[in-house]
Scaffold this motif. Structure first.
Motif, PDB file in Angstrom:
ATOM      1  N   PHE A 150      -7.368   7.103  -2.840  1.00 44.55           N
ATOM      2  CA  PHE A 150      -6.064   7.635  -3.202  1.00 44.55           C
ATOM      3  C   PHE A 150      -6.164   8.790  -4.199  1.00 44.55           C
ATOM      4  CE2 PHE A 150      -5.538   3.357  -1.762  1.00 44.55           C
ATOM      5  CZ  PHE A 150      -4.356   3.378  -1.019  1.00 44.55           C
ATOM      6  N   MET A 156      -9.441   3.780   2.411  1.00 39.22           N
ATOM      7  CA  MET A 156      -8.621   4.827   1.797  1.00 39.22           C
ATOM      8  C   MET A 156      -9.056   5.117   0.360  1.00 39.22           C
ATOM      9  SD  MET A 156      -4.917   3.341   3.011  1.00 39.22           S
ATOM     10  CE  MET A 156      -3.929   4.848   2.863  1.00 39.22           C
ATOM     11  N   PHE A 164      -1.505  10.625   5.596  1.00 42.32           N
ATOM     12  CA  PHE A 164      -2.492   9.727   4.977  1.00 42.32           C
ATOM     13  C   PHE A 164      -2.002   8.277   5.002  1.00 42.32           C
ATOM     14  CE2 PHE A 164      -3.654   7.643   0.899  1.00 42.32           C
ATOM     15  CZ  PHE A 164      -5.039   7.599   1.021  1.00 42.32           C
ATOM     16  N   ASN A 165      -0.764   8.073   4.554  1.00 42.61           N
ATOM     17  CA  ASN A 165      -0.233   6.714   4.482  1.00 42.61           C
ATOM     18  C   ASN A 165      -0.026   6.093   5.854  1.00 42.61           C
ATOM     19  OD1 ASN A 165      -0.068   6.218   1.657  1.00 42.61           O
ATOM     20  ND2 ASN A 165       1.571   7.734   1.554  1.00 42.61           N
ATOM     21  N   ILE A 191       0.196   1.693  -7.376  1.00 42.73           N
ATOM     22  CA  ILE A 191      -1.010   2.181  -6.690  1.00 42.73           C
ATOM     23  C   ILE A 191      -2.024   1.054  -6.512  1.00 42.73           C
ATOM     24  CG2 ILE A 191      -2.101   3.046  -8.817  1.00 42.73           C
ATOM     25  CD1 ILE A 191      -2.465   4.666  -5.412  1.00 42.73           C
ATOM     26  N   LEU A 192      -2.077   0.135  -7.487  1.00 34.87           N
ATOM     27  CA  LEU A 192      -3.042  -0.958  -7.384  1.00 34.87           C
ATOM     28  C   LEU A 192      -2.687  -1.882  -6.214  1.00 34.87           C
ATOM     29  CD1 LEU A 192      -3.513  -1.798 -11.166  1.00 34.87           C
ATOM     30  CD2 LEU A 192      -4.823  -0.232  -9.725  1.00 34.87           C
ATOM     31  N   ASP A 204       1.222  -1.205 -11.908  1.00 34.06           N
ATOM     32  CA  ASP A 204       1.131   0.082 -11.242  1.00 34.06           C
ATOM     33  C   ASP A 204       1.106  -0.108  -9.725  1.00 34.06           C
ATOM     34  OD1 ASP A 204       0.586   2.611 -10.404  1.00 34.06           O
ATOM     35  OD2 ASP A 204      -1.053   2.959 -11.833  1.00 34.06           O
ATOM     36  N   SER A 220      -4.633  -1.706   1.321  1.00 34.08           N
ATOM     37  CA  SER A 220      -5.604  -0.981   2.150  1.00 34.08           C
ATOM     38  C   SER A 220      -6.856  -1.829   2.380  1.00 34.08           C
ATOM     39  CB  SER A 220      -5.958   0.370   1.528  1.00 34.08           C
ATOM     40  OG  SER A 220      -6.908   0.218   0.497  1.00 34.08           O
ATOM     41  N   PHE A 221      -7.146  -2.725   1.457  1.00 37.05           N
ATOM     42  CA  PHE A 221      -8.279  -3.638   1.656  1.00 37.05           C
ATOM     43  C   PHE A 221      -7.840  -4.923   2.360  1.00 37.05           C
ATOM     44  CE2 PHE A 221     -10.421  -1.569  -2.227  1.00 37.05           C
ATOM     45  CZ  PHE A 221     -11.154  -0.724  -1.412  1.00 37.05           C
ATOM     46  N   ARG A 264      -1.194  -0.810  -3.513  1.00 34.22           N
ATOM     47  CA  ARG A 264      -1.531  -0.068  -2.296  1.00 34.22           C
ATOM     48  C   ARG A 264      -3.030  -0.178  -2.027  1.00 34.22           C
ATOM     49  NH1 ARG A 264       0.182   5.554  -3.057  1.00 34.22           N
ATOM     50  NH2 ARG A 264       0.163   5.772  -0.807  1.00 34.22           N
ATOM     51  N   VAL A 265      -3.828  -0.137  -3.093  1.00 29.25           N
ATOM     52  CA  VAL A 265      -5.269  -0.346  -2.921  1.00 29.25           C
ATOM     53  C   VAL A 265      -5.501  -1.722  -2.288  1.00 29.25           C
ATOM     54  CG1 VAL A 265      -7.450  -0.722  -4.127  1.00 29.25           C
ATOM     55  CG2 VAL A 265      -5.974   1.158  -4.818  1.00 29.25           C
ATOM     56  N   GLU A 282      -4.088   9.162  -6.723  1.00 25.63           N
ATOM     57  CA  GLU A 282      -3.791   8.640  -8.054  1.00 25.63           C
ATOM     58  C   GLU A 282      -4.977   7.853  -8.611  1.00 25.63           C
ATOM     59  OE1 GLU A 282      -2.088   8.069  -5.310  1.00 25.63           O
ATOM     60  OE2 GLU A 282       0.089   8.246  -5.603  1.00 25.63           O
ATOM     61  N   GLU A 283      -4.946   7.701  -9.898  1.00 26.05           N
ATOM     62  CA  GLU A 283      -5.891   6.828 -10.605  1.00 26.05           C
ATOM     63  C   GLU A 283      -5.756   5.419 -10.030  1.00 26.05           C
ATOM     64  OE1 GLU A 283      -8.631   7.019 -12.808  1.00 26.05           O
ATOM     65  OE2 GLU A 283      -7.311   8.489 -13.739  1.00 26.05           O
ATOM     66  N   SER A 284      -6.798   4.896  -9.427  1.00 24.29           N
ATOM     67  CA  SER A 284      -6.590   3.637  -8.711  1.00 24.29           C
ATOM     68  C   SER A 284      -7.633   2.562  -9.015  1.00 24.29           C
ATOM     69  CB  SER A 284      -6.549   3.886  -7.203  1.00 24.29           C
ATOM     70  OG  SER A 284      -7.852   4.192  -6.732  1.00 24.29           O
ATOM     71  N   THR A 285      -8.514   2.801  -9.989  1.00 25.78           N
ATOM     72  CA  THR A 285      -9.474   1.755 -10.329  1.00 25.78           C
ATOM     73  C   THR A 285      -8.743   0.622 -11.048  1.00 25.78           C
ATOM     74  OG1 THR A 285      -9.955   2.961 -12.344  1.00 25.78           O
ATOM     75  CG2 THR A 285     -11.498   3.253 -10.533  1.00 25.78           C
ATOM     76  N   PHE A 286      -9.291  -0.585 -10.957  1.00 26.69           N
ATOM     77  CA  PHE A 286      -8.704  -1.717 -11.674  1.00 26.69           C
ATOM     78  C   PHE A 286      -9.180  -1.657 -13.121  1.00 26.69           C
ATOM     79  CE2 PHE A 286      -9.217  -3.464  -7.264  1.00 26.69           C
ATOM     80  CZ  PHE A 286      -7.863  -3.462  -6.943  1.00 26.69           C
TER      81      PHE A 286
END
Ligand SMILES: Nc1ncnc2c1ncn2[C@@H]1O[C@H](COP(=O)(O)OP(=O)(O)O)[C@@H](O)[C@H]1O
Ligand SMILES: [Mg+2]
Lengths: 283, 261
Positions: free
Chosen positions: A99, A97, A67-68, B163-164, B161, B170-171, B166-167, A101-105
C-alpha cells in the motif's frame, strides 16, 4: 436483468490464459453527493507471467481504484478481472498488495511484521522465521529484525511492508505508489532493490505510480492512463536491457522514454492540475 | 549569541523525579504527624482516632489472622469474577459498537447515561437474582466495570488505522484473526487503561456491596469492626484495602505504559 448478466459472465469466465492477470473493460463508478463519478472507464490491461508492468497517470486518475479492485478490496465494478484465467472474487491468494500508506504493524518488530502472513496461514514457527529472514535480506534490512517500525526511516518501513507482502508468496505483486512519500534518491535506491527482487523471483509485478523515472527504471511495459475518466491512453514497451540498476537513468534511451511518456502525460497532468485549482477556488 | 548561555541540560543536583518523591514522602509524614497529634490531644474520642501505635499493632494482628485471609480470598474471587465478566462483555459490546456507526449511534448514549449512575441501586435486584452470597457482589462489580470497559473499547476500535485492516483483508484474514491479530493488539494500550478504570470500579462496587448485606469478604469485615466499635482494626483493614488497590493500579498502569497508552 440479473439472470442475463450472469449468463453473459459465464460465457467469458475463462479469461485469456496466457495472462497472469487480465483486466477487461473495467468500469468503476462512485456515487458521490455531487453525483456519479466515473473513476475508471472501460480499461483493459493484460499482464504476462513474470513481467513488470507499471500503470502511470496523474493523481486522481483512478490508479488506486484499479489497485483496490485488482486486490479484491473494492467491489461493485463492471468488467472482468481474471487471475491466471479465473475470475476474481475478493482478495486472491495469488495477489500480494503493497500500500501507499504507512502500513506496518507498529506493535510488531520488523521480523514479526514480515512473518505475519506466514503466521496467519499456520506455517510452523521455525520455518516461518527462516523464510521471513530471507525476505528481510532481500530488501536489505538484515540487522534490523528486532527493531520496531517507529525506530526506522520511512523508506525502511516501506521495505518492511514489501518484505511482508513477499512473505505471502504471491504470484503477482501489486504495489500502489509504494515510494511516493520518499525523496528521489531513496526512491532510486529502493528501485534497485525492486529490480534485484524481480531478478531473483521473476515475480509478475504491477506497479502503480505517478513517477515517470520510476516507471521507466523498473518496467517492461508502461500503461499510461488519462485523467477523468481514467481510461487507457497508451501502452509502451520498455526495451532497456536487464539486469538493470538505477544507473540506467543516465542512458540516452532512458531519457528518450521519459520524454515520450511525458508527452502523453503532460496533457493529462495539466487537466488534473486545472481541476484541482478549480476545486480549491470553488471551496 | 546571548542564547549560548542558556543551558540545554538541567544541571540541578536533584532530578525532578527525586524531588517529587521526597515531597510525596513529606506529605505522608505530615499527615501521620497530624493524625498522631490529634490522637494525643485528647480532644477527640480515643477510639475514633486511635494512636498510630495502636493502628500498627492492629495491622500486625490482621496480618496474622487467618480470618482476614479467608475473607480476602472471597473478595478477590468476587473482584476477579467481576472484572472477567464485566471485561469480556464490555470488550464484546465495545467491539461491536466501535465497528458499527449505526449501532454506536443507537446504543452508546445509553452507555454514557448509565455509566456514571451508582450501580449500588441495582443491588437489591442482584440479590434476588444471584442470592446474598458472593455471586451478587461479583455481579455488582461486573455491572460497574462493564461500562468503562465497553466505552473505552468502542473508542479504541474507532481509532484503529483502517489501512491495517486493509492489510489484513489483503492477507485474507478470517474475522476472528482480524480481531485477535489486528484489533486486539492495536487497541491494547487504551484497552489496558479501560481495564484499569474498570478494576477500580469493580473493587468499589464489590466492597460496597459487601458492606450492605453479606457475611463474608473484606467489606463485611470492615462493617463488623465498625459495629463492634473496633476502630483500630477498621483502620488497619482500610489501610490494607488501599494498599492492595494502589498496587493493582500501579501494576496495570505499568502494563498500559508498556503498551504505549
Ligand atoms: N470511495 C470513493 N468515493 C467516491 N469517489 C472516489 C472514491 N475513491 C476514489 N474516488 C474518486 O475516483 C477518482 C480516482 O481516485 P483514485 O483511484 O484514488 O485516483 P489515484 O489513485 O489515481 O490518485 C478520484 O476522482 C476520486 O475522487
Ligand atoms: Mg492513489
Amino acid at each position: 436483468m440479473r439472470q442475463v448478466g450472469a449468463q453473459l459472465r459465464d460465457v467469458t469466465r475463462q479469461g485469456t490464459a496466457n495472462f497472469a492477470l487480465e483486466i477487461k473493460d473495467l468500469l468503476m463508478q462512485f456515487e458521490t453527493p455531487q453525483g456519479p463519478v466515473v473513476a475508471v472507464d472501460r480499461m483493459s490491461v493484460g499482464v504476462e507471467q513474470g513481467r513488470f508492468v507499471s500503470i502511470i497517470g496523474p493523481s486522481g486518475c483512478g490508479k488506486s481504484t484499479v489497485f483496490n479492485i485488482v486486490g479484491g478490496l473494492l467491489r461493485g465494478y463492471q468488467g472482468d478481472v481474471t487471475v491466471a484465467g479465473t475470475r476474481m472474487d475478493g482478495p486472491h491468494k495469488d495477489i500480494g498488495m503493497v500500500f501507499q500508506e504507512e502500513s506496518t504493524f507498529p506493535w510488531r518488530t520488523v521480523i514479526d511484521n514480515v512473518v505475519f502472513p506466514l503466521e496467519v496461514s499456520g506455517v510452523p514457527r521455525a520455518e516461518r522465521y527462516d523464510r521471513a529472514r530471507s525476505f528481510i535480506r532481500m530488501v536489505g534490512l538484515e540487522g534490523f529484525e528486532q527493531r520496531f517500525p517507529a525506530e526506522l526511516s520511512g523508506g525502511m518501513r516501506q521495505r518492511v511492508a514489501i518484505a511482508r507482502t513477499l512473505a505471502f508468496e504471491p504470484k503477482i505483486l501489486l504495489m500502489d505508489e509504494p515510494f511516493a512519500a520518499l525523496d528521489e534518491q531513496t526512491r532510486l535506491l529502493l528501485g534497485d532493490h525492486i529490480l534485484k527482487i524481480q531478478q531473483e523471483l521473476r515475480q509478475t509485478t504491477v506497479l502503480i505510480t505517478h513517477n515517470i523515472t520510476e516507471a521507466v527504471q523498473l518496467s517492461d511495459k508502461i500503461v499510461i492512463m488519462t485523467y477523468r475518466p481514467g481510461r487507457l491512453k497508451r501502452v509502451l514497451d520498455i526495451d532497456l536491457p536487464r539486469p538493470r540498476t538505477s544507473e540506467v537513468v543516465g542512458s540516452p534511451e532512458f531519457g528518450a522514454y521519459v520524454a515520450e511518456i511525458w508527452k502523453d502525460l503532460r496533457e493529462e497532468a495539466s487537466r488534473g492540475m486545472q481541476d484541482a485549482e478549480a476545486r480549491s477556488r470553488s471551496s | 549569541m546571548s542564547t549560548a548561555s542558556i543551558p540545554l541540560t538541567k544541571s540541578a543536583p536533584l532530578s525532578f523525579e527525586t524531588r517529587v518523591r521526597s515531597l510525596k514522602l513529606a506529605i505522608v509524614a505530615s499527615l501521620l504527624l497530624i493524625w498522631e497529634a490529634m490522637a494525643r490531644s485528647g480532644l477527640l474520642f480515643e477510639d475514633v482516632v486511635p494512636s498510630i501505635v495502636v493502628v500498627v499493632a492492629a495491622l500486625g494482628g490482621v496480618l496474622v489472622d487467618p480470618v482476614f485471609y479467608s475473607n480476602l480470598a472471597i473478595t478477590a474471587w468476587e473482584v476477579g469474577t467481576a472484572i472477567l465478566v464485566g471485561g469480556v462483555t464490555g470488550l464484546a459490546v465495545g467491539f461491536v459498537l466501535g465497528n458499527s456507526r449505526f449501532l454506536s449511534r443507537a446504543y452508546e448514549p445509553f452507555l454514557y447515561y448509565l455509566g456514571p449512575t451508582p450501580k449500588i441501586i441495582f443491588f437489591p435486584l442482584l440479590i434476588m437474582w444471584f442470592g446474598i452470597g458472593p455471586g451478587s457482589k461479583a455481579a455488582l462489580g461486573a455491572l460497574s466495570s462493564f461500562f468503562p470497559i465497553a466505552i473505552a473499547t468502542a473508542a479504541a476500535i474507532r481509532s484503529v488505522d483502517p489501512i491495517l485492516l486493509r492489510v489484513g483483508a489483503s492477507f485474507r484474514l478470517s474475522r476472528w484473526q482480524t480481531f485477535y491479530k489486528i484489533f486486539l493488539p492495536a487497541i491494547r494500550g487504551p484497552l489496558t487503561n479501560g481495564f484499569r478504570l474498570g478494576l477500580g470500579i469493580a473493587i468499589i462496587g464489590t466492597v460496597l456491596a459487601e458492606t450492605k448485606l453479606s457475611n463474608q469478604g473484606i467489606g463485611y469485615l470492615i462493617i463488623q469492626t465498625y459495629t463492634t466499635f473496633n476502630m483500630a482494626r477498621m483502620y488497619a483493614l482500610l489501610l490494607l484495602l488501599f494498599a492492595i488497590a494502589i498496587l493493582l493500579n500501579a501494576a496495570l498502569s505499568r502494563l498500559a505504559r508498556r503498551f504505549g497508552a
